[in-house]
Design an enzyme around this catalytic site. Structure first.
Site, PDB file in Angstrom:
ATOM      1  N   HIS A 208     -25.782   8.399   3.308  1.00 54.87           N
ATOM      2  CA  HIS A 208     -26.456   8.216   2.026  1.00 54.87           C
ATOM      3  C   HIS A 208     -27.799   7.534   2.171  1.00 54.87           C
ATOM      4  O   HIS A 208     -28.698   7.759   1.377  1.00 54.87           O
ATOM      5  CB  HIS A 208     -25.529   7.493   1.039  1.00 54.87           C
ATOM      6  CG  HIS A 208     -24.452   8.403   0.536  1.00 54.87           C
ATOM      7  ND1 HIS A 208     -23.155   8.320   0.973  1.00 54.87           N
ATOM      8  CD2 HIS A 208     -24.505   9.470  -0.296  1.00 54.87           C
ATOM      9  CE1 HIS A 208     -22.445   9.281   0.396  1.00 54.87           C
ATOM     10  NE2 HIS A 208     -23.242   9.991  -0.376  1.00 54.87           N
ATOM     11  N   ARG A 352     -22.919  13.787 -12.002  1.00 52.66           N
ATOM     12  CA  ARG A 352     -21.723  13.354 -11.277  1.00 52.66           C
ATOM     13  C   ARG A 352     -21.448  11.911 -11.664  1.00 52.66           C
ATOM     14  O   ARG A 352     -22.353  11.077 -11.638  1.00 52.66           O
ATOM     15  CB  ARG A 352     -21.936  13.444  -9.761  1.00 52.66           C
ATOM     16  CG  ARG A 352     -20.734  12.863  -9.043  1.00 52.66           C
ATOM     17  CD  ARG A 352     -20.802  13.028  -7.566  1.00 52.66           C
ATOM     18  NE  ARG A 352     -21.777  12.142  -6.964  1.00 52.66           N
ATOM     19  CZ  ARG A 352     -22.103  12.220  -5.684  1.00 52.66           C
ATOM     20  NH1 ARG A 352     -21.564  13.136  -4.913  1.00 52.66           N
ATOM     21  NH2 ARG A 352     -22.983  11.395  -5.167  1.00 52.66           N
ATOM     22  N   GLU A 450     -14.439  18.042  -1.951  1.00 50.64           N
ATOM     23  CA  GLU A 450     -15.026  17.317  -0.816  1.00 50.64           C
ATOM     24  C   GLU A 450     -13.970  16.873   0.176  1.00 50.64           C
ATOM     25  O   GLU A 450     -14.286  16.235   1.173  1.00 50.64           O
ATOM     26  CB  GLU A 450     -15.738  16.047  -1.302  1.00 50.64           C
ATOM     27  CG  GLU A 450     -16.722  16.255  -2.391  1.00 50.64           C
ATOM     28  CD  GLU A 450     -17.468  14.981  -2.735  1.00 50.64           C
ATOM     29  OE1 GLU A 450     -18.541  14.764  -2.166  1.00 50.64           O
ATOM     30  OE2 GLU A 450     -16.969  14.203  -3.566  1.00 50.64           O
ATOM     31  N   ASN A 473     -21.036  17.681   2.601  1.00 49.56           N
ATOM     32  CA  ASN A 473     -21.263  16.503   3.446  1.00 49.56           C
ATOM     33  C   ASN A 473     -19.931  15.781   3.665  1.00 49.56           C
ATOM     34  O   ASN A 473     -19.537  15.491   4.801  1.00 49.56           O
ATOM     35  CB  ASN A 473     -22.257  15.544   2.791  1.00 49.56           C
ATOM     36  CG  ASN A 473     -23.536  16.236   2.385  1.00 49.56           C
ATOM     37  OD1 ASN A 473     -23.902  17.247   2.975  1.00 49.56           O
ATOM     38  ND2 ASN A 473     -24.206  15.727   1.375  1.00 49.56           N
ATOM     39  N   ASP A 474     -19.257  15.507   2.565  1.00 54.97           N
ATOM     40  CA  ASP A 474     -17.956  14.843   2.700  1.00 54.97           C
ATOM     41  C   ASP A 474     -16.891  15.811   3.195  1.00 54.97           C
ATOM     42  O   ASP A 474     -16.006  15.416   3.963  1.00 54.97           O
ATOM     43  CB  ASP A 474     -17.532  14.208   1.371  1.00 54.97           C
ATOM     44  CG  ASP A 474     -18.175  12.846   1.197  1.00 54.97           C
ATOM     45  OD1 ASP A 474     -18.185  12.086   2.177  1.00 54.97           O
ATOM     46  OD2 ASP A 474     -18.683  12.556   0.110  1.00 54.97           O
ATOM     47  N   ARG A 484     -19.822  10.659   8.708  1.00 51.03           N
ATOM     48  CA  ARG A 484     -21.146  11.245   8.484  1.00 51.03           C
ATOM     49  C   ARG A 484     -22.296  10.289   8.764  1.00 51.03           C
ATOM     50  O   ARG A 484     -23.450  10.706   8.854  1.00 51.03           O
ATOM     51  CB  ARG A 484     -21.236  11.792   7.051  1.00 51.03           C
ATOM     52  CG  ARG A 484     -21.070  10.749   5.987  1.00 51.03           C
ATOM     53  CD  ARG A 484     -20.851  11.378   4.617  1.00 51.03           C
ATOM     54  NE  ARG A 484     -22.084  11.645   3.908  1.00 51.03           N
ATOM     55  CZ  ARG A 484     -22.148  11.987   2.627  1.00 51.03           C
ATOM     56  NH1 ARG A 484     -21.050  12.147   1.923  1.00 51.03           N
ATOM     57  NH2 ARG A 484     -23.292  12.188   2.034  1.00 51.03           N
ATOM     58  N   CYS A 521     -23.281  21.940  -3.316  1.00 48.69           N
ATOM     59  CA  CYS A 521     -24.359  20.961  -3.466  1.00 48.69           C
ATOM     60  C   CYS A 521     -24.517  20.076  -2.227  1.00 48.69           C
ATOM     61  O   CYS A 521     -25.342  19.179  -2.210  1.00 48.69           O
ATOM     62  CB  CYS A 521     -24.152  20.108  -4.706  1.00 48.69           C
ATOM     63  SG  CYS A 521     -22.660  19.113  -4.627  1.00 48.69           S
TER      64      CYS A 521
HETATM   65  C1  PEP Z   1     -21.342  15.845  -0.502  1.00 48.74           C
HETATM   66  O1  PEP Z   1     -20.471  15.072  -0.105  1.00 48.74           O
HETATM   67  O2  PEP Z   1     -21.602  16.938   0.056  1.00 48.74           O
HETATM   68  C2  PEP Z   1     -22.144  15.519  -1.687  1.00 48.74           C
HETATM   69  C3  PEP Z   1     -23.001  16.371  -2.189  1.00 48.74           C
HETATM   70  O3  PEP Z   1     -22.009  14.260  -2.198  1.00 48.74           O
HETATM   71  P1  PEP Z   1     -22.668  12.965  -1.482  1.00 48.74           P
HETATM   72  O4  PEP Z   1     -23.576  13.458  -0.397  1.00 48.74           O
HETATM   73  O5  PEP Z   1     -23.389  12.194  -2.524  1.00 48.74           O
HETATM   74  O6  PEP Z   1     -21.461  12.258  -0.965  1.00 48.74           O
HETATM   75 MG    MG Z   2     -19.806  13.436  -1.376  1.00 41.47          MG
END
Ligand code: PEP
Ligand code: MG
Length: 597
Positions: A208, A352, A450, A473-474, A484, A521
């Protein structure tokens, strides 16, 4: 004629021999400037004794150093508090507390009195003993506490030795920030105009902190082993956030080259893709794609419109909390959501709900440090327990949804119970507003996919909601068990892992069966190579960083959907991420030949 899509990661090769470090590209862009190395380095303490007549003087010197450091930390806490709010500023409380540790104080006094040891030497020894004990502790939170002690003791030692201590607050003129680790709250607390670029030893490409740097348009390179030790403060640097290269003391040729690249990269998208802004994101054989953008901050909504995106596919509202260190009130949020929705109208805005925890620091006073924050008290888990601020958020977005296309999305879902409870709270919020005589808008409800759990129960989830949004990502983190944000395993973090692609595919098929909307996303959607694959798999909604929108649109408009379908079927049969990447690379090369700028 083949349309050429510029690849911003390419460019003239820099002169050989100038490249010193390589990390992972975190946030795109070029930065040229001097290094500001942010890590309080432990100074070298030479063994020294004092004259027996100076014992009292030495003790006074020691106590004065403690008192001055305490004052310094209180000042820093106040500054942090005004910038990021009280909760985050409490980080300094732990450090202030350490200064009053009676065990360390009495040990230092004893050494000064009995062995005539100089204050800095006695203090250094006492601290090292404590640190050694903590380092051997099996409890992760105690091991983590050693970082706090180290940071404080360095401040005290620097005072005793007459050396300056660098802190983030000292970054008062434009420079490239070099740090061992930076938290999202530290990044958000920075004066953006003074941070030309970021180099950090910790962090992965989808951590993040990295995503935040992207939103703030700060070029960043992460996972640079040994950066803090190897880059002296004040060194002239070039940071290439596209390739992950860092140049130390660049010569004039390298500097000219990168200054030119920097100017180009700023104007690149606006010039090259100007004509695309008002065109639809549609494949050359007519398949329409909803190309949306992800935002972390309300101000970014204007960039979304300027970039020609069809809406916001992910608004990370947790940064409202992280900025202020407290949950924003219903009214504060209502005003923000309404402003963003108005800027975007008639485009949709997917909000979100707070995704706090994990690497987005969220601590309550006296809360125990979590052993595994990524698997701990995070996202919807926090919201379902902190019902008051969660409902305030829901009320705010229901109010803002009057005459606006606002959709709500719950993060990190693992069960139908969570969705049921969140929807119940949404209903309650609606009723509460009704009792107050407030108008509410209609909101579609979606969940983020996720976790492997949500993939496996996607069929049940699809029956409960209006849409899915896959957070790759998650999903990559949890499917492949790769943190990550951890640079040591950054090479294993691959969203092209067949397991991740299969998870996307299963979810996609499930959403199609239930005829609910589904989008992606996560950062995979921002990868040019991934677009033909995802669209070929059947994805019709993608949400990427605003700066990536024009390039993505150019790729989509050139893509032949029917052709991409065949390629996607082949890719889904691959057994390894490397095989997948090879196929995607060759498809991209053959169909989207890019020009070396
Ligand atoms: C993800 O996990 O892919 C996502 C879009 O949420 P974040 O990156 O904010 O965890
Ligand atoms: Mg996420």
């Amino acid at each position: 004629m083949t349309q050429k899509i510029n690849n911003p990661t390419s460019g003239p090769s820099p002169p050989a021999g100038r490249q010193v470090f390589k990390g992972f590209p975190g946030a795109p862009g070029i930065a040229v400037g001097r290094a500001f190395v942010f890590v309080a380095r432990t100074p070298f303490v030479r063994a020294r004794t004092i004259d027996s007549s100076k014992i009292n003087e030495e003790k006074e010197r020691f106590h004065a150093a403690l008192a001055e450091t305490r004052e310094e930390l209180i000042g820093l806490k106040e500054r942090a508090s005004s910038m990021v709010g009280n909760t985050l500023a409490q980080i300094f409380d732990a450090q202030i507390l350490i200064l009053s540790d009676p065990a360390i104080e009495s040990s230092v006094e004893k050494e000064i009195t009995e062995k005539h040891t100089a204050a800095e030497v006695a203090f250094d020894r006492a601290v090292r003993k404590t640190l050694a004990k903590l380092a051997a502790s099996p409890a992760a939170y105690l091991r983590r506490m050693s970082h706090e002690i180290d940071a404080v003791s360095t401040r005290v030692l620097n005072r005793l030795l007459g050396l300056p201590t660098l802190g983030l607050s000292d970054l008062d003129k434009p420079a490239i920030l070099v740090a061992s680790i930076l938290t999202p709250s530290e990044v958000i607390g920075l004066k953006k105009e003074n941070v030309l670029g970021i180099i950090s030893e910790a962090g992965g490409q989808t951590s993040h902190t990295t995503l935040l740097a992207k939103s703030l348009n700060i070029p960043a390179i992460v996972g640079v082993t040994g950066a803090v030790a190897k880059i002296p403060n004040g060194t002239s640097l070039v940071v290439d956030g596209y390739s992950g290269s860092i140049y130390l003391n660049p010569d004039t040729v390298t500097l000219d080259l990168y200054n030119r690249k920097r100017r180009e990269s700023i104007t690149l998208w606006s010039k090259r893709y100007e004509g695309l802004r008002d065109l639809a994101a549609v494949t050359s054989d007519g398949r329409e794609i909803d190309l949306y953008a992800n935002i972390d901050m309300a101000d970014e909504a204007e960039n979304v419109v300027a970039a020609g995106a069809g809406g916001v596919g992910l608004y990370r509202t947790e940064y409202l909390f992280l900025r202020q260190g407290r949950f924003p009130t219903e009214n504060e949020q209502y005003k923000i959501y309404r402003r963003v929705a108005r800027t975007l109208a008639p485009r949709p805005l997917i909000i979100r709900t707070f995704d706090l925890g994990g690497d987005k620091y969220f601590a309550e006073p006296h809360a125990a440090v979590e052993e595994n924050p990524a698997l701990g008290w995070r996202a919807i888990r926090v919201s379902l327990q902190k019902k008051a601020p969660f409902k305030a958020q829901l009320r705010a977005l229901l109010r803002a949804a009057v005459n606006a296309d606002i959709r709500v999305m719950f993060p990190m879902i693992i069960s139908v119970d969570e969705v049921r409870e969140a929807m119940m709270l949404l209903d309650e919020a609606r009723r509460e507003l009704g009792t107050r005589g407030r108008q509410v808008g209609d909101v579609q409800v979606g969940v983020m996919i996720e976790t492997p759990a949500s993939v496996w129960i996607a069929d049940s989830l699809a029956g409960m909601v209006d849409f899915f949004s896959i957070g790759t990502n998650d999903l990559t983190q949890y499917t492949t068990a790769v943190d990550r944000g951890n640079p040591r395993v950054a090479h294993l973090f691959r969203h092209f892992h067949p397991a991740v692609l299969q998870a996307i595919n299963v979810t996609l098929k499930c959403a199609q069966r239930h005829t609910i909307r589904i989008g992606i996303c996560g950062e995979i959607a921002s990868e040019p190579r991934a677009l033909p694959l995802l669209i070929g798999m059947g994805v019709t909604q993608l949400s990427v960083h605003p700066s990536i929108v024009p390039r993505s649109k150019a790729i989509i408009r050139k893509l032949v959907y029917q052709d991409a379908r065949g390629m996607a079927a082949e890719v889904l049969a691959c057994a390894s991420a490397t095989e997948v990447e090879q196929k995607l690379n060759s498809y991209y090369r053959d169909h989207f030949r890019y020009r070396k700028a």
